[in-house]
Design an enzyme around this catalytic site. Structure first.
Site, PDB file in Angstrom:
ATOM      1  N   HIS A  53       0.875  -1.178   0.000  1.00 28.46           N
ATOM      2  CA  HIS A  53       0.000   0.000   0.000  1.00 28.46           C
ATOM      3  C   HIS A  53       0.910   1.226   0.000  1.00 28.46           C
ATOM      4  O   HIS A  53       1.553   1.526   1.012  1.00 28.46           O
ATOM      5  CB  HIS A  53      -0.899   0.005   1.233  1.00 28.46           C
ATOM      6  CG  HIS A  53      -1.695   1.267   1.412  1.00 28.46           C
ATOM      7  ND1 HIS A  53      -2.713   1.628   0.567  1.00 28.46           N
ATOM      8  CD2 HIS A  53      -1.599   2.270   2.333  1.00 28.46           C
ATOM      9  CE1 HIS A  53      -3.238   2.790   0.964  1.00 28.46           C
ATOM     10  NE2 HIS A  53      -2.567   3.194   2.034  1.00 28.46           N
ATOM     11  N   ASP A  79     -11.085   4.758  -7.910  1.00 26.11           N
ATOM     12  CA  ASP A  79     -11.652   5.670  -8.909  1.00 26.11           C
ATOM     13  C   ASP A  79     -10.784   5.823 -10.153  1.00 26.11           C
ATOM     14  O   ASP A  79     -10.970   6.759 -10.937  1.00 26.11           O
ATOM     15  CB  ASP A  79     -11.919   7.058  -8.306  1.00 26.11           C
ATOM     16  CG  ASP A  79     -13.066   7.036  -7.301  1.00 26.11           C
ATOM     17  OD1 ASP A  79     -13.986   6.213  -7.490  1.00 26.11           O
ATOM     18  OD2 ASP A  79     -13.033   7.816  -6.345  1.00 26.11           O
ATOM     19  N   SER A 112       7.159   0.060 -14.121  1.00 29.70           N
ATOM     20  CA  SER A 112       6.123  -0.907 -13.809  1.00 29.70           C
ATOM     21  C   SER A 112       5.444  -1.408 -15.072  1.00 29.70           C
ATOM     22  O   SER A 112       4.229  -1.557 -15.108  1.00 29.70           O
ATOM     23  CB  SER A 112       5.072  -0.280 -12.885  1.00 29.70           C
ATOM     24  OG  SER A 112       5.599   0.776 -12.148  1.00 29.70           O
TER      25      SER A 112
END
Length: 433
Positions: free
Chosen positions: A175, A227, A313
């Site tokens: 996280h 979102d 990434s």
């Protein structure tokens, strides 16, 4: 607290997991040397010259910088739960700049580049073969990877849990709420969707890599950004030895990205895959790769810091120095050749050359209200080619000194995509204790 963070802390505090802790003493923590005894401080000197020539002429730039990168890693205290600290201190010195620079140097409020520093620290704990780390760190995963080669390494800020309790199985959950870009001093700059250039509050991801045997490993990951998107990754690496000097390697990567919640970047429905096959014989390796993007938007990934530095990434095979070849609908093919001169009596000297061509780009069907609208036209194509030479000193006082020279060219239908890049990078890690 995020969904993944809550899960991690809930499991760690549960009676079932607590009951397993005595069994965990057989892991790495049982061999802990202590906080001081296991400490290490490394100073990496990195010198970086970057010349970026945009053929349109507007954003041409060059900069030259030197970095002192201090990295401190403590050992773990002894006992069932080991505690420790990691810290970094980056000192980036401006040596020269021309034109608009290349993004390696920090810009002040007057939009002038300058020297800068960055400090970061992370607390860590280890139980058996599981490490929990909170603070500034450099994750390496297909969802967030800070493994770049700019003057300052990227970092992320948040929580990361890595577990190796089962032989051959690596588990990870994370996280992250902030990041540092290439030329930033803030440890808690924003995370972004790179191509959309949209700020996000955090990223959560979890995944596993399993080494099936000496030849095959597979990975599965999932990421969630509130979102914005849900993103899934699967990958496999297979190596087949053909003889003592020959082998075949196959690398497959797949991303699936879907918009989430309020979809602040617009509609996203994207599948991206790549397949690369490499044949190695003696000092030589030849690689062929095919990559394809299915969808009306690019295969997007994480950007970091206020300057929106691209993270690494994206594990697709054709993600190269200038382009990721990840535009909507794009199909790309790569041919690459690597040479290891150790077989010819010069250990440490390597050469790489490659050519990538992509076409069928069509971004005209992107959500007109979304962040990708207007970024791509129809029937687009691009190509990138170049050469890279590297040398690592093998012994003596300069052992591990690495010198790398890159010259790459990128061309596209739009003149704004055309650029030449020259990079000279010299790096030397020195263990202070």
């Amino acid at each position: 607290m995020s969904k993944i963070s809550a899960l991690v802390f809930g499991l760690a505090s549960s009676p079932m997991i607590a009951g397993l802790f005595p069994m965990a003493n057989a892991g790495q923590q049982s061999d802990a040397n202590g906080f001081i005894q296991g400490s290490q401080l490394v100073l990496t000197n990195r010198n970086y010259l970057f010349n970026h020539d945009f053929k349109g002429g507007v954003w041409d730039g060059r900069d030259w910088a030197h970095a002192l990168l201090f990295s401190y890693t403590s050992g773990f205290t002894q006992g069932t739960v080991g505690l420790g600290v990691d810290a970094i201190e980056n000192i980036i010195l401006k040596l020269d700049e021309q034109g608009n620079g290349t993004g390696n140097l920090h810009r002040n409020h007057d939009d002038e580049t300058e020297s800068f520093t960055h400090f970061g620290m992370a607390l860590k704990a280890r139980v058996s073969n599981t490490v929990i780390k909170y603070g500034t760190q450099s994750p390496v995963s297909p969802m967030l990877a800070d493994i770049g080669s700019r003057i300052q390494p990227l970092t992320a800020y948040g929580l990361n849990v890595m577990s190796k309790e089962i032989a051959g199985l690596d588990l990870e959950a994370a996280h992250f709420t902030g990041s540092t870009g290439w030329n930033s001093s803030s440890r808690k700059g924003p995370l972004k969707a790179f191509y959309a250039n949209v700020d996000v509050d955090s990223i959560d991801y979890a995944g596993a890599t399993y080494k099936v045997n000496d030849a095959l490993s597979v990975s599965l990951y999932a990421a969630y950004i509130e979102d914005l998107w849900r993103q899934y990754y699967s990958g496999a690496i297979y190596t087949l030895p053909l003889s003592k000097t020959q082998s075949l390697n196959v690398n497959f990567n797949l991303y699936r990205t879907l918009d989430e919640g309020q979809a602040v970047a617009g509609d996203i429905n994207n599948t991206a895959w790549s397949l690369a096959a490499s044949y190695t014989w003696g000092a030589h390796r030849l690689t062929l790769a095919r990559q394809q993007i299915h969808g009306d938007v690019p295969m997007d990934y994480i950007g970091q810091g206020n300057e929106n530095s691209p993270s690494y990434s994206i594990y697709l095979a054709n993600s190269a120095q200038t382009s990721d070849f990840n535009a909507p609908g794009e199909k790309s093919t790569q041919i690459r050749y690597d040479l290891d001169m150790a077989n010819f009596g010069v250990p440490g000297l390597t050469l790489t050359t490659r050519y990538i061509y992509g076409d069928d780009v069509d971004g005209t069907q992107a959500d007109p209200r979304g962040a990708y609208a207007g970024k791509y036209g129809a029937h687009g194509s691009e190509r990138e080619y170049g050469v890279q030479v590297g040398y690592v000193v093998q012994s003596g006082p300069a052992k591990d000194l690495a010198i790398q020279v890159r010259q790459y060219f990128h061309r596209g239908d739009d003149l704004g995509l055309a650029s030449d890049q020259f990079r000279l990078m010299i790096s030397h890690p020195l263990s202070l204790f």
